[in-house]
Design a protein around this motif. Structure first.
Motif, PDB file in Angstrom:
ATOM      1  N   THR A 191      -0.180   4.976   3.266  1.00 39.58           N
ATOM      2  CA  THR A 191      -1.611   5.389   2.709  1.00 39.58           C
ATOM      3  C   THR A 191      -2.391   5.823   3.802  1.00 39.58           C
ATOM      4  O   THR A 191      -2.092   5.645   5.051  1.00 39.58           O
ATOM      5  CB  THR A 191      -2.247   4.221   1.965  1.00 39.58           C
ATOM      6  OG1 THR A 191      -2.507   3.281   3.343  1.00 39.58           O
ATOM      7  CG2 THR A 191      -1.398   3.647   0.968  1.00 39.58           C
ATOM      8  N   GLN A 227       0.941  -1.221  -0.059  1.00 41.04           N
ATOM      9  CA  GLN A 227       0.093  -0.086   0.286  1.00 41.04           C
ATOM     10  C   GLN A 227       0.853   1.341  -0.131  1.00 41.04           C
ATOM     11  O   GLN A 227       0.667   2.179  -0.804  1.00 41.04           O
ATOM     12  CB  GLN A 227      -0.887  -0.074   1.249  1.00 41.04           C
ATOM     13  CG  GLN A 227      -1.884  -0.993   1.170  1.00 41.04           C
ATOM     14  CD  GLN A 227      -2.864  -1.041   2.378  1.00 41.04           C
ATOM     15  OE1 GLN A 227      -2.494  -0.137   3.413  1.00 41.04           O
ATOM     16  NE2 GLN A 227      -3.721  -2.012   2.518  1.00 41.04           N
ATOM     17  N   ALA A 280       0.955   3.951  -2.961  1.00 41.59           N
ATOM     18  CA  ALA A 280       0.664   5.588  -2.694  1.00 41.59           C
ATOM     19  C   ALA A 280       1.893   6.229  -3.200  1.00 41.59           C
ATOM     20  O   ALA A 280       1.533   7.504  -3.636  1.00 41.59           O
ATOM     21  CB  ALA A 280       0.437   5.740  -1.258  1.00 41.59           C
TER      22      ALA A 280
END
Length: 596
Positions: free
Chosen positions: A565, A450, A454
Motif C-alpha cells: 500500500t 495491508q 491492496a
C-alpha cells in the motif's frame, strides 16, 4: 466495521514515539504489583514459619508460585489474546487480578484470627494442635490463591506493555518497567524494614498485616491509573476471536504447538531463563531468612535457652534485618536500571524502529545528520544489552558461591546488594528482547495484511493471493503476545519447581531445629543455584544482537509478488534503520520533550 482509513490512522497513532510520561503511566501498574511481590518474598517465609511450618514443608509450599505461573500465565495470555471487550483485551484481567490479589493478601494476613475465631465459636481451644494445624492449612491455601491472582495480573500487565508501546520503543518501555519495578521493590522493602504497627497500627497489629494492606492499596491504585489513562487498542480491529481455545485440552494443544514454533530468538531467551531461575528462586525467597540466621546466631550461642516469646521477638528482628538487605538489593537494582540504559547501545530498538512513522516531528533525524543528543555520547560501543545480561549472570554466580563463606551480616548484605545488578538486567533484558521480537512480528503481520488488501482491490488475481496470505496470517495470529509471554513465563516458573524440590531435600538434610545455632542450609541452596546461572550465561552468549529491520522482513514478501500500500511503501522507501536513529528516538523519549 472500522473504515480502512480509520484503521490506518489508528495504527499510525499507535506507532508514534511516546514521551517518558506515557511510558511511566503505561508501566506504573507493574510497580504496584512489585510491592505485592516484595511483601510475599520478604515476609512470606518468616510468616509461615511463625505459624509453625517447618523449613522443608515451607519450601514445598512455595512451589505454589512456579506451579501457578507455569499454568496460569499462559492460560490468561491465551484468554486475553481472544478477549474482544471494546475497552481493551488486557484491562479486564488487570482489574480482576488486582482485586483478587488484594483480597488474597488481606485474608492471608488475618488467617490466624479468622480461623481461630471461626473454630472458637464451636468451642475449640485457640492453642490446641488442631487449631494450629487448621491455621497452617488455610494459610497455605491462601498462598496458592494469592499466587493465582498475582500471576493473572502479571500476565495481563506484561502483555499490556507490549501491546501499547510502539514497535521501536519496546526496549525503552521494558527499561522503564524495570525502573518502576525497582521503585516498587524499594517502597516494599522500606515498609518491611520500618516498625509499621507503631505508626499505622490502624491497618493491623502486626507487621505482616500492615504490609499486606499497603500492598493491596498500592496495587489497586496503580492498576487504576494505567487502566484509566492509557488507551488500549480496540481488539475488535483484529477481527473475531479464535474459536475453540477456551477449554483445558485446547489450551494445552495451543501451548505445545506454540512452543514448537517459537522464533529462534525467543526460544534462546526461554532457555536462558530456565537455567537462570533455578538460581534466582532461592535468592528471592530465602534471602531474608538467610540474613536473619546469620544475625541471630551470636544471640543463640550466648543464650541457648530462650523462651518461645523471646525467640519470636528475636526472629522478628532478624526478619527486619533481612528485609534491610533486600532494600539494599532493591536500591542497587534501581540504580542499575536508571543508569545502565544510557551506556548500552539500543540494539533491539534499532532492529524494530524501521516500522515507526518517519514524520513524527523532532524525533527521527536522517542518519547522515550530524545532530545528536548528549546522551549518545554515553553509549559504549559494543556494550550491548545481551553482553550486559551475560556478565550479570557471571556476577550472580560469584556472589552465590561466596554465601557459604560469609558469617557476618554486613558481608552477606553486600553480596545481596551486589546481585541487585543481575536482578536489574533480569527485569529488563529478556523482556526487551522478546517484546521487540513480538512487536516486529506484529508489524510484519499488519503490513502483510495491508499488502494483501491492496492486492485484492487492484488486481483480478488478488483473491488467490489474499487466500494464500490469510493462511500465513493465521499462523502469525495464533502466537500473539499473550501466548508467547505465557510460554516465556513457563520457562521462568517451571525451573522454580525444580529449585523448590531441591531446596526441600537440602533443608531436610542440613537444617537444624528453630533456635539452634549453626544452621547454614540456606547458604548451601544459594551456592548450588549459582552453578545454574553460570550455565545460563553461556546460553546468553548464543543470543544474536543483530536482527533485520521490519522493512527487510516485509521486503521478502514484496519479492514474492505482494503489492504494498502507499503507507507501507512509504515506510520501505525510508533509509535503513541505524543504531544512531534508534538512539535518537530513545533519548528523545527519555528527554520528555514530547507531550503525553
Amino acid at each position: 466495521m472500522t473504515p480502512a482509513g480509520g484503521h490506518d490512522d489508528s495504527e499510525e497513532e499507535a506507532q508514534r514515539t511516546k514521551s517518558v510520561w506515557y511510558l511511566i503511566l503505561l508501566t506504573i501498574s507493574i510497580g504496584g504489583l512489585q510491592i505485592a511481590w516484595s511483601v510475599e518474598l520478604s515476609n512470606g517465609s518468616p510468616y509461615l514459619l511463625s505459624l509453625g511450618l517447618s523449613k522443608s514443608l515451607m519450601a514445598l509450599v512455595w512451589i505454589a508460585g512456579p506451579l501457578t505461573g507455569t499454568l496460569v500465565q499462559p492460560y490468561i495470555g491465551m484468554l486475553s489474546d481472544n478477549c474482544r471487550i471494546r475497552w481493551g483485551k488486557r484491562k479486564p484481567f488487570m482489574v480482576g487480578g488486582a482485586i483478587a490479589t488484594a483480597l488474597s493478601l488481606m485474608f492471608l494476613s488475618w488467617t490466624r484470627e479468622i480461623v481461630g475465631g471461626f473454630l472458637g465459636v464451636f468451642g475449640a481451644d485457640p492453642e490446641s494442635d488442631g487449631v494450629k494445624v487448621s491455621i497452617i492449612v488455610v494459610a497455605v491455601a491462601w498462598v496458592y490463591i494469592l499466587d493465582v491472582a498475582i500471576n493473572t495480573v502479571q500476565a495481563a500487565i506484561r502483555a499490556f506493555i507490549v501491546d501499547c508501546a510502539p514497535t521501536h520503543q519496546q526496549e525503552a518501555a521494558n527499561s522503564m518497567a524495570s525502573r518502576i519495578v525497582g521503585f516498587g521493590n524499594i517502597l516494599g522493602y522500606c515498609a518491611g524494614y520500618v516498625d509499621l504497627p507503631r505508626y499505622v497500627g490502624w491497618l493491623g497489629d502486626t507487621q505482616f498485616k500492615v504490609l499486606c494492606a499497603i500492598a493491596s492499596i498500592s496495587l489497586c491504585l496503580t492498576i487504576f491509573v494505567s487502566v484509566v489513562l492509557v488507551h488500549e487498542r480496540d481488539p475488535n480491529l483484529d477481527g473475531p476471536a479464535a474459536k475453540g481455545q477456551a477449554g483445558i485440552m485446547a489450551f494445552f494443544h495451543t501451548i505445545f504447538t506454540s512452543i514448537k514454533r517459537l522464533p529462534p530468538q525467543i526460544r534462546k531467551v526461554c532457555t536462558v531463563q530456565f537455567c537462570a531461575w533455578v538460581g534466582f528462586f532461592p535468592m528471592l525467597f530465602y534471602t531474608s531468612s538467610y540474613i536473619g540466621e546469620i544475625y541471630i546466631e551470636p544471640f543463640l550461642e550466648a543464650n541457648p535457652h530462650m523462651t518461645p516469646k523471646e525467640l519470636d521477638r528475636l526472629y522478628e528482628e532478624a526478619t527486619r534485618v533481612g528485609t534491610f538487605a533486600l532494600l539494599i538489593f532493591a536500591i542497587c537494582s534501581l540504580a542499575t536500571n536508571v543508569l545502565l540504559p544510557f551506556f548500552i547501545a539500543p540494539t533491539y530498538d534499532s532492529a524494530a524502529i524501521g516500522n515507526a512513522p518517519a514524520e513524527v516531528p523532532g524525533v527521527f533525524i536522517h542518519p547522515e545528520s550530524p545532530k545528536k543528543s548528549w546522551l549518545d555520547c554515553l553509549v559504549i560501543s559494543g556494550f550491548t544489552l545481551r553482553r550486559a545480561w551475560m556478565l550479570s549472570h557471571i556476577l550472580f554466580s560469584g556472589a552465590m558461591f561466596c554465601t557459604v563463606l560469609v558469617r557476618s551480616v554486613e558481608a552477606a548484605t553486600a553480596l545481596i546488594g551486589l546481585v541487585g545488578i543481575t536482578w536489574a538486567l533480569t527485569l529488563w533484558a529478556p523482556w526487551a528482547i522478546i517484546s521487540a521480537e513480538i512487536s516486529r512480528r506484529d508489524a510484519v503481520a499488519r503490513l502483510r495484511k495491508q499488502q494483501m488488501e491492496a492486492h485484492a482491490r487492484g488486481d483480478p488475481s488478488g483473491p488467490n493471493a489474499l487466500l494464500d496470505g490469510e493462511s500465513a496470517l493465521q499462523d502469525e495470529d495464533s502466537d500473539k503476545a499473550g501466548v508467547i509471554l505465557g510460554i516465556h513465563n513457563m520457562a521462568i516458573a517451571s525451573p522454580q519447581i525444580l529449585a523448590t524440590i531441591g531446596s526441600s531435600i537440602i533443608f531436610k538434610i542440613f537444617q537444624k531445629p528453630r533456635g539452634v545455632p549453626g544452621d547454614h542450609s540456606i547458604a548451601v541452596v544459594l551456592a548450588l543455584g549459582g552453578i545454574f546461572t553460570l550455565i545460563a550465561a553461556w546460553f546468553v552468549h548464543l543470543i544474536k544482537d543483530d536482527l533485520p529491520p521490519v522493512e527487510a522482513l516485509v521486503g521478502n514478501e514484496e519479492e514474492e509478488g505482494l503489492l504494498a500500500t502507499d503507507n507501507s511503501k512509504k515506510s520501505m522507501d525510508e533509509p535503513r534503520t541505524s543504531m544512531s536513529r534508534a538512539g535518537i528516538a530513545r533519548s528523545t523519549s527519555f528527554g520528555a520533550g514530547l507531550e503525553y
